[in-house]
Design an enzyme around this catalytic site. Structure first.
Site, PDB file in Angstrom:
ATOM      1  N   LEU A 142       0.814  -1.218   0.000  1.00 14.90           N
ATOM      2  CA  LEU A 142       0.000   0.000   0.000  1.00 14.90           C
ATOM      3  C   LEU A 142       0.847   1.267   0.000  1.00 14.90           C
ATOM      4  O   LEU A 142       0.384   2.320  -0.454  1.00 14.90           O
ATOM      5  CB  LEU A 142      -0.962   0.003   1.191  1.00 14.90           C
ATOM      6  CG  LEU A 142      -2.088  -1.042   1.136  1.00 14.90           C
ATOM      7  CD1 LEU A 142      -2.999  -0.905   2.346  1.00 14.90           C
ATOM      8  CD2 LEU A 142      -2.906  -0.899  -0.154  1.00 14.90           C
ATOM      9  N   HIS A 143       2.090   1.159   0.508  1.00 14.27           N
ATOM     10  CA  HIS A 143       2.923   2.370   0.492  1.00 14.27           C
ATOM     11  C   HIS A 143       3.355   2.754  -0.922  1.00 14.27           C
ATOM     12  O   HIS A 143       3.910   3.832  -1.137  1.00 14.27           O
ATOM     13  CB  HIS A 143       4.133   2.214   1.415  1.00 14.27           C
ATOM     14  CG  HIS A 143       5.129   1.189   0.960  1.00 14.27           C
ATOM     15  ND1 HIS A 143       6.308   0.960   1.615  1.00 14.27           N
ATOM     16  CD2 HIS A 143       5.127   0.310  -0.067  1.00 14.27           C
ATOM     17  CE1 HIS A 143       6.996   0.008   1.018  1.00 14.27           C
ATOM     18  NE2 HIS A 143       6.295  -0.396  -0.012  1.00 14.27           N
ATOM     19  N   ASP A 144       3.095   1.863  -1.902  1.00 16.03           N
ATOM     20  CA  ASP A 144       3.416   2.185  -3.293  1.00 16.03           C
ATOM     21  C   ASP A 144       2.375   3.097  -3.933  1.00 16.03           C
ATOM     22  O   ASP A 144       2.600   3.611  -5.027  1.00 16.03           O
ATOM     23  CB  ASP A 144       3.485   0.904  -4.136  1.00 16.03           C
ATOM     24  CG  ASP A 144       4.633  -0.003  -3.717  1.00 16.03           C
ATOM     25  OD1 ASP A 144       5.568   0.499  -3.078  1.00 16.03           O
ATOM     26  OD2 ASP A 144       4.590  -1.199  -4.023  1.00 16.03           O
ATOM     27  N   ILE A 203       4.226   6.675  -0.485  1.00 18.21           N
ATOM     28  CA  ILE A 203       4.287   7.456   0.756  1.00 18.21           C
ATOM     29  C   ILE A 203       4.265   6.515   1.952  1.00 18.21           C
ATOM     30  O   ILE A 203       3.561   5.501   1.952  1.00 18.21           O
ATOM     31  CB  ILE A 203       3.092   8.436   0.851  1.00 18.21           C
ATOM     32  CG1 ILE A 203       3.166   9.258   2.141  1.00 18.21           C
ATOM     33  CG2 ILE A 203       1.765   7.710   0.718  1.00 18.21           C
ATOM     34  CD1 ILE A 203       2.110  10.334   2.241  1.00 18.21           C
ATOM     35  N   GLU A 204       5.064   6.826   2.954  1.00 17.38           N
ATOM     36  CA  GLU A 204       4.983   6.147   4.247  1.00 17.38           C
ATOM     37  C   GLU A 204       4.110   7.019   5.146  1.00 17.38           C
ATOM     38  O   GLU A 204       4.398   8.191   5.356  1.00 17.38           O
ATOM     39  CB  GLU A 204       6.373   5.957   4.851  1.00 17.38           C
ATOM     40  CG  GLU A 204       7.328   5.142   3.985  1.00 17.38           C
ATOM     41  CD  GLU A 204       6.880   3.720   3.733  1.00 17.38           C
ATOM     42  OE1 GLU A 204       5.890   3.269   4.361  1.00 17.38           O
ATOM     43  OE2 GLU A 204       7.500   3.045   2.892  1.00 17.38           O
TER      44      GLU A 204
END
Length: 238
Positions: A142-144, A203-204
């Protein structure tokens, strides 16, 4: 060049070779999952059966015809067969042709012979490689994606799980910025990973950013467990 300089040169050269060998080993292990995916594609298409019906040896066009593959996908099939050949699932020989050239003929190997016939292993191989068992290798993706795409992904996940009172939940393994140990190294790794993931517009997220995504995806609650070093396990409930 003196004997000491020569010795140091040989030593450095040996270290470089060792590092390259180590790099190769890492990539070989990392891409092992691609071998499984290639095998799953072969099982889904019935490639071993197609080759078997041609007497144990078939050209690319013959395989494509047997599995009813659209002609536009033949280049992809060629690349798939190359991967399956180098990994030993199939073998390739050259069919003699006019002018000394020829096209590859793909043959069954002892491994692929176990995928045909009345007592073949296709069933159990397909079960082992079923998305139900494999898709969880996907917990850290999901961080992609940006928020909108994450919301779409999670909405689809929500459709596929039972309600909360029947144990339904989505498990995410990802960074929650600020969660976990408070030492500088953990915080720095989280921040640097966020910089790194910008390469793919990722995003983290911190807890509030995750919460916003979960709420907009229609989930009722979540639990963050920072038990994976600088990453956390997140349970999200419908």
């Amino acid at each position: 060049m003196g004997s000491l300089e020569l010795s140091e040169s040989k030593c450095n050269g040996g270290q470089e070779v060792s590092l390259l060998d180590a790099q190769l080993e890492l990539y070989w292990n990392t891409f092992a999952v691609i071998k499984s995916m290639a095998l799953k594609s072969a099982l889904d298409l019935g490639i071993a059966d197609a080759v078997h019906r041609h007497g144990g040896a078939a050209t690319l066009a013959e395989i494509a015809g047997e599995v009813a593959l659209h002609p536009s996908k033949i280049p992809c099939l060629r690349r798939l067969m190359r991967a399956l050949t180098v990994s030993g699932v199939f073998a390739a020989a050259v069919k003699p042709g006019d002018g000394g050239g020829g096209e590859p003929v793909y043959e069954l190997t002892p491994s692929s012979r176990l995928l045909v016939g009345s007592s073949n292993l296709s069933g159990i191989m397909s079960m082992i490689l079923h998305p139900t068992l494999v898709v969880p290798f996907l917990g850290w993706v999901l961080h992609d994606w940006g928020d909108d795409d994450c919301i779409k992904i999670l909405k689809n996940c929500k459709k596929s799980i039972p309600p909360r009172d029947k144990g339904g939940k989505v498990i995410i393994m990802d960074i929650v910025v600020g969660a976990g140990p408070s030492d500088q190294k953990h915080r720095e790794v989280q921040a640097l990973f966020d910089m790194y993931i910008m390469l793919v517009n990722g995003i983290e997220r911190d807890e509030q950013e995750w919460k916003k995504v979960f709420v907009e995806a229609g989930f009722s609650g979540y639990k963050i467990m920072p038990i994976l070093g600088f990453r956390s396990m997140i349970e999200v409930y419908p």
